[in-house]
Every structure is written in structure tokens, then in C-alpha cells.
Design an enzyme around this catalytic site. Structure first.
Site, short mmCIF file in Angstrom:
data_model
loop_
_atom_site.label_atom_id
_atom_site.label_comp_id
_atom_site.label_asym_id
_atom_site.label_seq_id
_atom_site.Cartn_x
_atom_site.Cartn_y
_atom_site.Cartn_z
CG ASP A 95 42.87 34.02 44.52
OD1 ASP A 95 43.35 35.13 44.80
OD2 ASP A 95 42.96 33.03 45.27
CD GLU A 117 48.70 31.11 44.00
OE1 GLU A 117 49.70 31.39 44.66
OE2 GLU A 117 47.57 31.58 44.26
CD GLU A 130 39.51 36.00 47.71
OE1 GLU A 130 38.39 35.51 48.03
OE2 GLU A 130 40.01 36.95 48.33
CG HIS A 201 43.48 38.72 54.20
ND1 HIS A 201 42.85 38.63 52.99
CD2 HIS A 201 44.35 37.68 54.24
CE1 HIS A 201 43.34 37.60 52.31
NE2 HIS A 201 44.25 37.01 53.05
NE ARG A 203 36.03 41.05 49.55
CZ ARG A 203 35.74 42.33 49.30
NH1 ARG A 203 34.55 42.80 49.58
NH2 ARG A 203 36.61 43.13 48.76
CG HIS A 234 44.08 43.53 55.64
ND1 HIS A 234 43.18 44.43 55.12
CD2 HIS A 234 44.59 42.86 54.59
CE1 HIS A 234 43.16 44.30 53.80
NE2 HIS A 234 44.00 43.35 53.46
#
Ligand code: UDP
Length: 363
Positions: A95, A117, A130, A201, A203, A234
């Protein structure tokens, strides 16, 4: 068959490179690998680890580049590549913005797309971007490799029928990374304390949500001197700044650089628990039987929740602390979270994709 395998980010590299090694075993395929450079630094070591050199490399990341600018740059790069090089099939994963832009450029040119996936869904706007990316990629792709039965059903709801659950290639990567003889200076630092891994991580968690979740973790650590936390941060400065501020005076935590996948998998397999907002780590931890406290309100990997491996905790400070102590204080709960599950695969996904689907054309 000339195949382009597209990789852009750390999880794509970990999940696609075992598949590349499998595809290269078949004389029917000419396999080329494109690395978009979306996670340039975090991917370098993974390519080296798997002994693969990208055949095509873009350099799309610049400091402060927006999602729009990134996607523009990626689309231009893939479009130019497809203008000069001919492929019968591109294999994209999951994604990411890289996977979406590669797919769009291929779709416009009528190049066949296979989605590894496929079929993960939250049916919400988040995770952002995503969820949009994977829905769009599934729509453009003509071959789908859903990891689980749940994903097969999700695809069917969108009119994509006759797919088969093949598992997730992330489990295949353990054949390369897990090492019984693994040692690390982290074990000395931990001094027999129980190791907890932390990663963040997402967003949509940036800012207050992430700060609250990390404060919850700090409350746990301040109450439990038998725990030693390892937090590979990250590279995003917005995440690092919060982590450094929250844990400035906490001594049973190690803030470090992202770990090489060899170290991360071996530490994870020996960890007491993991606290994370990651997607892939839910799959890995379920297979390894490591409890996951998930810093999200929903997951597209509901199988791991049903199997008992993943506890959906959210990002509220008290919720994080309470969930942890509730599980840790009850052996039955802890035991059910330690159950080793093959719901995300048994290590044969790459073979299924390469041999059954691409060579034999089996559905
Ligand atoms: N990982 C790693 N080093 C680290 C942290 C994570 O190699 O320090 C690996 C982890 O084993 C998993 C992947 O990175 O395979 C997960 O990446 P991330 O959480 O960034 O992305 P997501 O899976 O949420 O898309």
C-alpha cells in the site's frame, strides 16, 4: 516473461526480496528489480543482506518533500522507465506511494500488474494514505495475491473473485534472518531484564497521539524495573523529537537507529512483547508468538486480533498503560497472546506465488 519487481520502502524490501530470490530460480522469468528510493537509507542494508542489487534505481526523496511531490516524482520516474523498457508484468507490494505510482504508470500503458499482499482493508480513510493506495492498486491489478482468507473475502466484495490466500512473504524472510546463535550488545545492556521492542511511524499518529502513547509507555517503564525497552526510532524528525522529549529521563529504555532486519527479527523472536503501530510487525509477531500492543484504533490484520496475538490498544496514555498491566497481570491472557500462529503464512508464500500462480497459472 519479463518481470519488474517494485520496491520503495523498508517493509516492501523485507517482503519482496525473498520473492525475488524465488523468482530468479525459474528460467521462464527474467526478473528485474526497481528500487524507487522512497526509503533510501533504510533499504540499503536490506538489499545487501539479501545479496540483491537493484537493476533500476530512482532517487525520489528530498528533505521536506510532500506526499504530492513524492507521488509526482514517482509517477514521472515510472512513466519514463515504462517508455524505454518493456515488461510483461510488474509485481507491486502492499500500500505504499511507490506501489501506487508504479501501478498507475503501468495501468495507463496496459502493463499487467500483480499485487502482492492484496485485499487488506480498514474501510476507513486511515491508515492514510495506505488504505487509498491499496484499494486503487487492487482495482488496477489483474493478478492478486491476498495473504489470508479475510483478504480473499474483502476482494470478492469489490468484485475481484477467484483469488486464493497464499500467506505473506514476510514469513518467508525469517528463513534468511532468524539465527539461533544470534547475539547482540543489547542483551548485555538489558542485563537479564525482559526486552520490549517499540516502533512508531504512522502518519496519522504523528503529534499529540504519538506523544500520549509514548507517555503511556513511559508510565509502564517507570513502574517496571524488570523491563528494558529498545526503541529503534524511525528517521522522521517529528517522531524522534517526541521520543527524545518523552524519554529524556527514563533509564530503562534505549533509543537507537532503525535496526538492520537481521537484528530486528532476532530481537523480536526473543522479546517479551512489542508495542508498535506497524503493520508488518503484527504479522511477524503473530508467527513468532510475541504479544503485540497495537497503538492504533483499528487494524487491517484482524486475524491477529482473533488469534489473540494482537491487542488493539489505541493511543490514549491510560489505555496503553492499563492494557499492558492487564495482560501482564494475568497468565491466561499472556499465554493466549504468546500463541504462535500461521494465519499470515508458513514460509512458502514466495513459492506459491512463483510456481503455482506465475508458472502454472493456477488460481
Ligand atoms: N523493522 C526493521 N528494523 C527496525 C524496525 C522494523 O527491520 O528497526 C522491520 C520489521 O521487522 C518489519 C518492517 O520493518 O518487517 C516493518 O516496517 P514498518 O513498521 O516501517 O512498516 P509497516 O509494516 O507498518 O508498513
Amino acid at each position: 516473461m519479463r518481470i519488474l519487481v517494485v520496491v520503495g520502502t523498508r517493509p516492501e524490501a523485507i517482503k519482496m526480496l525473498p520473492l525475488v530470490l524465488e523468482l530468479k530460480k525459474y528460467s521462464q522469468f527474467e526478473v528485474l528489480v526497481c528500487h524507487s528510493g522512497q526509503h533510501e537509507d533504510m533499504c540499503r542494508g536490506i538489499f545487501e543482506f539479501f545479496g540483491i542489487e537493484p537493476d533500476v534505481k530512482f532517487s525520489v526523496m528530498r528533505k521536506g518533500r510532500s506526499l504530492w511531490e513524492l507521488s509526482q516524482k514517482l509517477q514521472e520516474s515510472f512513466n519514463s522507465l515504462f517508455e524505454t523498457e518493456k515488461f510483461d508484468l510488474i509485481l507491486v507490494h502492499g500500500d505504499t506511494t511507490t506501489a501506487f505510482c508504479a501501478s498507475l504508470a503501468a495501468f495507463y500503458r496496459g502493463i499487467k500488474i500483480a499485487h502482492v499482499e492484496a485485499g487488506l482493508r480498514t474501510y476507513k480513510k486511515e491508515p492514510f494514505p495506505e488504505e487509498f493506495n491499496r484499494v486503487a492498486i487492487d482495482n488496477m491489478a489483474s493478478v492478486h495475491f491476498p495473504p489470508t482468507e479475510e483478504c480473499v473475502k474483502n476482494l470478492a466484495k469489490e468484485g475481484i473473485f477467484h483469488t486464493q490466500a497464499v500467506g505473506n512473504t514476510v514469513i518467508d524472510s525469517f528463513a534468511y534472518t532468524l539465527d539461533e546463535k544470534y547475539t547482540s550488545p543489547i542483551f548485555e545492556n538489558a542485563r537479564n531484564r525482559k526486552i520490549i521492542l517499540i516502533t512508531t511511524h504512522r502518519r496519522e499518529n504523528l503529534g499529540e497521539k504519538m506523544k500520549n502513547a509514548l507517555l503511556g509507555i513511559r508510565d509502564i517503564l517507570e513502574n517496571r524495573d524488570d523491563i528494558y525497552a529498545v526503541f529503534p526510532m524511525h528517521p522522521n524528525p517529528a517522531i524522534r523529537n517526541i521520543a527524545r522529549e518523552v524519554f529524556a529521563n527514563t533509564d530503562n529504555i534505549e533509543l537507537c537507529e532503525p535496526l538492520p532486519v537481521y537484528d530486528f527479527h532476532n530481537l523480536l523472536s526473543r522479546a517479551f512483547a512489542v508495542i508498535t503501530d506497524s503493520g508488518g510487525i503484527q504479522e511477524e509477531a503473530a508467527y513468532l508468538g510475541v504479544p503485540v500492543f497495537l497503538l492504533r484504533d483499528e487494524t487491517e490484520r484482524g486475524e491477529a486480533v482473533s488469534e489473540g496475538n494482537v491487542y488493539l490498544v489505541g493511543t490514549k496514555r491510560e489505555a496503553v498503560t492499563q492494557a499492558f498491566f492487564q495482560i501482564m497481570g494475568d497468565d491466561t491472557n499472556l499465554l493466549s497472546m504468546r500463541h504462535k500462529s500461521t494465519v499470515f503464512g508458513d514460509g512458502t508464500t514466495s513459492e506459491k506465488i512463483a510456481k503455482k500462480a506465475l508458472v502454472n497459472g493456477e488460481k
